[in-house]
Motif scaffolding. Structure first.
Motif, PDB file in Angstrom:
ATOM      1  N   LEU A 139       0.510  -1.318   0.359  1.00 10.10           N
ATOM      2  CA  LEU A 139       0.194  -0.014   0.058  1.00 10.10           C
ATOM      3  C   LEU A 139       0.724   0.894  -0.107  1.00 10.10           C
ATOM      4  CD1 LEU A 139      -2.937  -1.081   2.523  1.00 10.10           C
ATOM      5  CD2 LEU A 139      -2.926  -1.106   0.070  1.00 10.10           C
ATOM      6  N   ASP A 143       0.499   7.642  -3.452  1.00  5.68           N
ATOM      7  CA  ASP A 143      -1.263   7.822  -2.649  1.00  5.68           C
ATOM      8  C   ASP A 143      -0.786   7.481  -0.942  1.00  5.68           C
ATOM      9  OD1 ASP A 143      -2.669   8.234  -4.382  1.00  5.68           O
ATOM     10  OD2 ASP A 143      -1.585   6.156  -5.405  1.00  5.68           O
ATOM     11  N   THR A 144      -1.435   7.983  -0.235  1.00  7.82           N
ATOM     12  CA  THR A 144      -1.492   7.820   1.033  1.00  7.82           C
ATOM     13  C   THR A 144      -2.612   6.635   1.922  1.00  7.82           C
ATOM     14  OG1 THR A 144      -1.361   9.726   1.452  1.00  7.82           O
ATOM     15  CG2 THR A 144      -0.942   8.734   3.520  1.00  7.82           C
ATOM     16  N   LEU A 145      -1.807   5.682   1.577  1.00  3.89           N
ATOM     17  CA  LEU A 145      -3.026   4.564   1.916  1.00  3.89           C
ATOM     18  C   LEU A 145      -2.809   3.786   3.125  1.00  3.89           C
ATOM     19  CD1 LEU A 145      -3.947   2.783  -0.800  1.00  3.89           C
ATOM     20  CD2 LEU A 145      -5.065   4.180  -0.707  1.00  3.89           C
ATOM     21  N   SER A 146      -3.828   3.464   4.204  1.00  2.00           N
ATOM     22  CA  SER A 146      -3.691   2.745   5.517  1.00  2.00           C
ATOM     23  C   SER A 146      -4.391   2.160   5.469  1.00  2.00           C
ATOM     24  CB  SER A 146      -3.685   3.258   6.330  1.00  2.00           C
ATOM     25  OG  SER A 146      -4.688   3.895   6.986  1.00  2.00           O
ATOM     26  N   GLY A 147      -4.237   0.470   5.668  1.00  2.00           N
ATOM     27  CA  GLY A 147      -4.584  -0.577   5.760  1.00  2.00           C
ATOM     28  C   GLY A 147      -4.326  -1.672   7.105  1.00  2.00           C
TER      29      GLY A 147
ATOM     30  N   TYR B 335     -10.975   8.746   6.557  1.00  2.00           N
ATOM     31  CA  TYR B 335     -10.850   7.623   7.528  1.00  2.00           C
ATOM     32  C   TYR B 335     -11.779   7.703   8.371  1.00  2.00           C
ATOM     33  CZ  TYR B 335      -5.850   7.829   6.432  1.00  2.00           C
ATOM     34  OH  TYR B 335      -4.643   7.118   5.843  1.00  2.00           O
ATOM     35  N   GLY B 350     -10.122  -3.957   4.665  1.00  2.00           N
ATOM     36  CA  GLY B 350     -10.185  -2.428   4.338  1.00  2.00           C
ATOM     37  C   GLY B 350      -9.545  -1.401   4.243  1.00  2.00           C
ATOM     38  N   VAL B 351      -8.770  -0.815   3.209  1.00  2.00           N
ATOM     39  CA  VAL B 351      -7.912  -0.191   2.813  1.00  2.00           C
ATOM     40  C   VAL B 351      -8.555   1.054   3.115  1.00  2.00           C
ATOM     41  CG1 VAL B 351      -6.308   1.209   1.638  1.00  2.00           C
ATOM     42  CG2 VAL B 351      -6.781  -1.378   1.704  1.00  2.00           C
ATOM     43  N   GLN B 352      -7.760   2.429   4.061  1.00  2.00           N
ATOM     44  CA  GLN B 352      -8.102   3.867   3.461  1.00  2.00           C
ATOM     45  C   GLN B 352      -7.335   4.581   3.591  1.00  2.00           C
ATOM     46  OE1 GLN B 352      -8.824   3.908   8.283  1.00  2.00           O
ATOM     47  NE2 GLN B 352     -10.592   4.423   8.315  1.00  2.00           N
ATOM     48  N   HIS B 353      -7.921   5.564   2.427  1.00  2.00           N
ATOM     49  CA  HIS B 353      -6.982   6.258   1.576  1.00  2.00           C
ATOM     50  C   HIS B 353      -7.040   7.992   1.784  1.00  2.00           C
ATOM     51  CE1 HIS B 353      -6.950   9.019  -2.573  1.00  2.00           C
ATOM     52  NE2 HIS B 353      -5.712   8.715  -1.900  1.00  2.00           N
ATOM     53  N   THR B 354      -6.285   8.536   2.603  1.00  2.00           N
ATOM     54  CA  THR B 354      -5.722   9.896   2.857  1.00  2.00           C
ATOM     55  C   THR B 354      -6.638  10.826   1.221  1.00  2.00           C
ATOM     56  OG1 THR B 354      -4.058   9.958   4.071  1.00  2.00           O
ATOM     57  CG2 THR B 354      -5.003  11.544   3.910  1.00  2.00           C
ATOM     58  N   ILE B 356      -7.809  13.198  -1.392  1.00  2.00           N
ATOM     59  CA  ILE B 356      -6.441  14.794  -2.342  1.00  2.00           C
ATOM     60  C   ILE B 356      -7.799  15.340  -2.932  1.00  2.00           C
ATOM     61  CG2 ILE B 356      -4.556  15.238  -4.018  1.00  2.00           C
ATOM     62  CD1 ILE B 356      -3.988  11.757  -2.952  1.00  2.00           C
ATOM     63  N   ALA B 369      -5.907   6.015  -6.625  1.00  2.00           N
ATOM     64  CA  ALA B 369      -5.120   4.998  -5.823  1.00  2.00           C
ATOM     65  C   ALA B 369      -5.724   3.949  -5.548  1.00  2.00           C
ATOM     66  CB  ALA B 369      -5.150   6.252  -4.285  1.00  2.00           C
TER      67      ALA B 369
END
Lengths: 461, 730
Positions: A139, A143-147, B335, B350-354, B356, B369
């Motif tokens: 990830l 891009d800033t993705l967080s899982g 988020y 699940g993946v969270q994306h900041t 833009i 993304a």
């Protein structure tokens, strides 16, 4: 009558006791264990190697039960296997008893659906369990993705022996990746002799190994088919993640060029880099990203769109004369050749109007240098009027893996030093016009090539 | 046996040779009584010991095995529940403040503001907050704009779904009673409100109540006059927290119920999923597909902050035959907690994306993304299935893709496979086994090829500062490069989203509600191979040969235009001089009640749809290559007959943005409107930014007058062949 009775009873007893003996064997096999080496051991009590064997066996049984796709990656054990040292060691445990308290296995993470029951079963069997998680590198991008954090390691401890399970994740450059083993503050720092672990000091990158199922010391284990190749890879497996965070900041200041020309160059450069990597892999010549391409990876995790070429470096000790023919076969035509194998060799190939520059690096004590030749030639007669040759000096560096444009490539591990040597401390500011004669900070004028050698030293096609 | 002991003092043992070969042999060689006796005793002793050891061993292993089983059970019980336990005597008290006024509402729980809305012209109506009675956590926040119609019904629905025992907080901002009908007022009364029946225009009101329990406080201030609002009210009250056991259901201890428990302790408003008796399932186990070619294709679900939609979507997705939950990743733009809770409820990734950028660009960046991450997470995949959170997924969605996905590899002229037919309405789609090729890119559940994304789209994806729609951009000729998409006649997805960046209730009602959605499992698709570029042309030519030309002297808007036959193929011709000359199609689209906001779902100027169970081909003349065949001679009108629109009735509202769902299919609307007949037209033109209005412009369709005429190939106007509305042809 009593006499006859007694004999009958005796024979009955014999029959019954043999039946019980059979039962005993059956029960022993089923519930206690298969006859292991300690049964054979002379002393009657378990030796350390027996314990290690038992630990590994127990782990493999568990792994089998939970369908963990594991294979042996322990360097010591594989080395023993590679040298087939069985004749000089104890017969029953010649490979898996390594005199080290650690045994490493790797696990194909995407072939196993994470099952927490495995860990609880291991605990139940007496293992102490430490699960280490970390960020999902897949990830990590611009891009800033967080899982969810993904599992990176299992450490299973029994009888003071550690089984290290390394999670290998498939990455988009078609390679396998394992993360660095980092302990969190509240973890048990004495859980394992962490310094002795084969894996985890750094993140690592591997090609997907071919596996074979084999029987080692009476246990079914999968091992890499080409053990020595795997061991070689293991020694040079350190992987550097691109610094996406800094790249994002850079791209905010200097947004990427998305003009059709830049996109076109990007596509061609990617194709060229893939082709070069493929060709050199066949020849088994290691190379790394150099100059602008290396800067692009380090600074923006991408190719610099205005750089117009792809630069790679190769140690002169890895030079092979068939490089040119191999590239020609791959469709890359030699554009020019400067210098000679003994000094300042540089090859340039052309594909689809993108240039591939190969600089050969010479090691000299603490430093490494590559040569540059500046040739000014008259167009009409292809006569060279003047030729300057210079050297670019670097501190000695080692090579690490990195990912660029969906390709696993090498870069100098000390990337910052390498880049600073080339571009100075202001490397983070884009410079459109770069003069290779004077701009680099590590340039050293070496003088002029002797005139009578020009024809050899400067070949332009 | 154990009690048997040899008795040496008994009769002396006299061996007899006949007794046993062994003993006689022994006797022969030893021939000494004592030794013989000793041997016998030893043998018996040995046997006895063996027997005893054996029995002990069996008993021991039994015991160990039993202990194993017990330990196993014990461990299963451990993840049971980590509910924070308070001391039984120290039940906590929550201080609650609720404020209601014309321009501002807020709710504070224990000094923490959980709701604050003081933005002008927003958040009108009744705000409802649901608190967990054991923890005090906010489980749901809703606004019901009960100034507008039907919102009170939504509120009733919601309040009925809330579990008994939860703490409900109500507060009105601005106005919340105009369309608050008696049913809703009665419900509020039954919850414990004293004043709900008397709530009226511009009253301010707050209420804190436990569902099915006590009232913690209520305040109201009446509006003194029609033109003014009631005074602001501030309600301060205390709520006694209950023990967590009372707030929980007692479901069986399974991994699934652990997830359910966690979910139900956090959020409200998901109906029977959290009901104590007989809760709705969260695992579906649909049938696998026999030959599933898409089992290992990653599925990216693109989501924003619409957790209720996501919940509905994931349920239908996980119920589709052949689904592989391991390959599903939900990408959440931002988020937000609740969508993540929904994802975890179903045990998905699940993946969270900041986020833009803003608006459309934000969606577009989120798409990029998500797609990049999808191919990073699954480097071995050659395709990705892209879904959105406001889609129902057909039961044979994966079967449909499994049967067609190879076409993407085999036919370079393909751009995507989509589950959505823009023109597939209930009255225009018929055959679940039928597939089309179309030049537009419908989206709404589609397959993307990795090489297309990586080599073409990703490098030049619109940058964040460009406020473009990703789908619009993908439809542009620079990207599409003449390639086509495969779509089914009957859509495999259903767009249910009503709220969204580009969507509102009216728009949904008109353009999406009546969309046909396949509910038949395991449909065997017809002629899949003939979808390839060249074979499709052969297919079309065959269809055209078979087709009867419709009577163009009739009004195409009237029912009798297509004969009352069944299973026949008809063809009709419409005027289309250039690519941009879409007015005739738009008018036809209006009377067919299909998508008429722009031109979609065609293949080389040919539309295929069903009318009264007949297949109707609509050919655009002269731009379609199919208009120059032998039909001209077969046409009944003199020369070539076709429908065309009187141009003077229409003007183009160019670049008016249509109302669209969150990233759903839509394009720049070249909305036709007649300024003479359509009151909404000028209005929309005046407010190009107000997307809702622009969409609404296409509004009362049945009342839209339009004139279709029959033209000869030269384009000369001839006699009118159809009229709708009051305006006669002149």
């Amino acid at each position: 009558m009593p006499r006859m009775n007694r004999t009958a009873v005796l024979s009955l007893l014999i029959v019954i006791s043999s039946v019980f003996l059979l039962f005993q064997l059956y029960y022993y096999r089923k519930y206690v264990s298969k006859p292991g080496p300690h049964i054979l051991s002379q002393t009657g009590h378990l030796t350390t190697s027996d314990l290690q064997w038992q630990t590994v066996r127990l782990f493999l049984v568990l792994a089998h039960r939970f369908h963990l796709p594991v294979f042996l990656v322990d360097t010591t054990a594989l080395r023993l296997l590679a040298h087939d040292a069985s004749w000089q060691r104890e017969l029953h445990c010649s490979f898996l008893c390594t005199d080290r308290p650690v045994m490493s296995f790797a696990l194909f993470a995407n072939m196993w659906k994470f099952d927490p029951a495995f860990l609880s079963a291991a605990k139940h069997k007496g293992f102490d369990v430490l699960e280490l998680r970390g960020h999902d590198p897949r990830l990590a991008s611009l891009d800033t993705l967080s899982g969810e954090d993904i599992p990176l390691y299992f450490l299973l401890r029994l009888h003071g022996f550690i089984i290290q399970v390394v999670f290998l994740y498939e990455r988009s450059g078609n390679y396998l990746w394992h993360g660095p083993l980092r302990l969190k503050a509240k973890m048990d720092l004495s859980f394992a002799p962490f310094k002795q672990l084969d894996y985890g000091r750094h993140a690592g990158a591997y090609n997907r190994p071919d596996l074979v199922l084999t029987v080692l010391d009476g246990l079914d284990v999968r091992v890499p088919r080409n053990v020595s190749r795997f061991l070689y890879e293991q020694q040079h497996s350190r992987f550097l993640e691109c610094r996406y965070h800094d790249a994002r900041s850079f791209l905010q200041l200097y947004p990427d060029d998305t003009s059709p020309a830049a996109v076109d160059f990007h596509r061609k450069a990617k194709a060229l880099l893939h082709l070069a990597a493929q060709t050199l892999a066949v020849l088994d010549v290691p190379f790394w990203l150099s100059s602008g391409t290396c800067l692009g990876w380090f600074r923006q995790c991408n190719i610099i769109s205005y750089s117009h070429d792809v630069d790679i470096g190769i140690f002169i000790t890895d030079y092979r004369p068939d490089i040119v023919t191999a590239f020609a076969a791959a469709g890359l035509s030699l554009k020019h050749k400067f210098g000679k194998v003994e000094d300042s060799l540089e090859l340039s190939f052309l594909s689809d109007d993108v240039k591939l520059d190969i600089f050969f690096f010479y090691e000299d004590g603490d430093i490494v240098w590559n040569g540059g030749t500046q040739a000014k030639s008259g167009r009409k007669f292809k006569r060279v009027f003047m030729s300057l040759f210079i050297r670019y000096i670097f501190q000695r560096f080692s090579l690490c893996w990195a990912e660029l444009l969906e390709l696993k490539v090498r870069v100098p591990c000390e990337t910052l030093d390498y880049i600073t040597a080339n571009y100075g401390t202001s490397w983070s500011v884009p410079v459109m016009l770069w003069d290779w004669k004077s701009s680099p900070s590590n340039v050293q004028r070496n003088g002029l090539w002797p005139k009578h050698q020009w024809a050899d030293l400067i070949q332009v096609y | 046996m154990e009690t048997w002991t040899p008795n040496p003092r008994a009769k002396p043992f006299v061996p007899r040779q006949q007794r046993s070969l062994y003993l006689s042999w022994k006797y022969k060689i030893t021939n000494k009584r004592t030794i013989r006796r000793l041997c016998q005793a030893g043998a018996v002793l040995f046997l006895l010991i063996t027997v005893i050891v054996n029995i002990k061993l069996i008993l021991d292993t039994r015991r160990v095995a039993n202990e194993d089983a017990e330990a196993q059970e014990y461990e299963d019980a451990v993840p049971n529940m980590e509910t924070p336990r308070r001391p039984a005597n120290g039940r906590k008290v929550l201080d609650i403040e609720v404020y209601s006024s014309r321009s501002k509402v807020y709710v504070a729980v224990d000094g923490t503001t959980v709701l604050e809305d003081d933005i002008r012209e927003q958040g009108r109506g009744i705000h409802v907050i649901v608190l967990n009675q054991a923890t005090g956590h906010v489980m749901a926040k809703r606004i019901f704009d009960t100034y507008s119609p039907h919102e009170d019904e939504a509120m009733i629905l919601f309040l009925n779904m809330v579990t008994r025992g939860r703490v409900l907080i109500f507060t009105i901002k601005d106005e919340g009673t105009f369309h608050l009908k008696d049913a809703a007022k009665n419900l509020l009364k039954s919850l414990g409100s004293q004043v709900s029946l008397g709530l009226s225009w511009r009253d301010m009101w707050t209420l804190v109540v436990k569902k099915g329990g006590q009232v913690y406080g209520e305040k109201q201030s009446k509006s003194p006059a029609l033109s003014t609002w009631g005074d602001p009210v501030l309600l301060k009250t205390e709520v006694q927290l209950t023990a967590s056991e009372e707030a929980e259901c007692h479901w069986a201890e399974t991994e699934l119920n652990r997830r359910r428990k966690l979910f139900c302790s956090k959020v409200e408003g998901y109906g029977s999923i959290c009901s104590c008796k007989d809760p709705a399932p969260i695992e579906f186990n649909p049938d696998p597909l026999p030959n599933n070619n898409v089992f290992n294709v990653p599925v990216a679900v693109i989501a924003g902050n619409r957790p209720n939609y996501l919940y509905r979507m994931l349920r239908s997705l996980l119920s589709a035959h052949g689904v592989n939950p391991q390959m599903i990743t939900v990408f959440i733009d931002g988020y937000y907690e609740e969508p993540m809770d929904v994802v975890e409820l179903f045990g998905l990734k699940g993946v969270q994306h900041t986020p833009i950028s803003i608006k459309n660009a934000r969606v577009s960046q989120h798409y990029k993304a998500s797609l990049t991450a999808t191919f990073n997470l699954h480097p071995e995949a050659n395709f990705a299935i892209v879904l959105e959170e406001d889609l129902d997924i057909s039961i044979d969605f994966f079967s449909f893709l499994s049967q067609t996905i190879h076409l993407l590899d085999e036919d370079d002229s393909l751009y995507c496979i989509s589950a959505w037919n823009d023109q597939g309405y209930e009255h225009t789609a018929e055959d679940p086994a039928l597939l089309y090729r179309v030049e537009s890119m419908p989206g709404l559940g589609w397959v993307l090829k990795k090489s297309l994304y990586k080599d073409e789209l990703e490098p030049k994806w619109p940058t964040p500062e460009k406020l473009w729609d990703w789908d619009m951009w993908m439809r542009m000729p620079e990207q599409r490069k003449g390639r086509e998409c495969i779509i089914p006649d009957v859509s495999r997805s259903y767009h249910f989203g009503i709220i969204g960046l580009n969507m509102n209730g009216y728009f949904h009602e008109v353009y999406f509600k009546k969309h046909r959605f396949n509910t038949v499992p395991n449909v065997q698709l017809k002629h899949v191979e003939s979808l390839k570029k060249d074979s499709y042309e052969v297919e079309i030519q065959n269809l055209l040969k078979e087709a009867e030309v419709l009577d163009h002297s009739k009004n195409p808007c009237e029912d009798s235009f297509v004969p009352d036959s069944e299973g026949k193929v008809y063809v009709m011709f419409i005027r289309m001089e250039t690519e941009t000359d879409t007015s005739t199609w738009t008018e036809l689209g209006k009377c067919l009640h299909v998508w008429d906001l722009d031109v979609r779902g065609y293949h080389k100027g040919l539309w295929r749809l069903f009318r009264k169970r007949n297949h109707v081909l609509v050919v655009a003349v002269p731009i379609s290559p199919y208009s120059i065949s032998e039909f001209a001679s077969r046409s009944r009108c003199s020369g070539q007959m076709m429908m065309s629109v009187e141009p003077r009735h229409f003007h183009k509202v160019s670049n008016t943005r249509m109302e669209r769902s969150w990233g759903s299919a839509a394009t720049l609307a070249t909305s036709c409107s007649s300024s003479r007949h359509d009151g909404a037209g000028p209005d929309a033109a005046d407010h190009p930014n107000q997307v809702q209005r622009a969409a609404g412009l296409a509004a009362p369709r049945s009342e839209r007058p339009h004139t279709l005429t029959c033209c000869d190939p030269a384009g000369r106007s001839s006699s009118p062949i159809g009229r709708v509305g009051q305006v006669p042809y002149s």
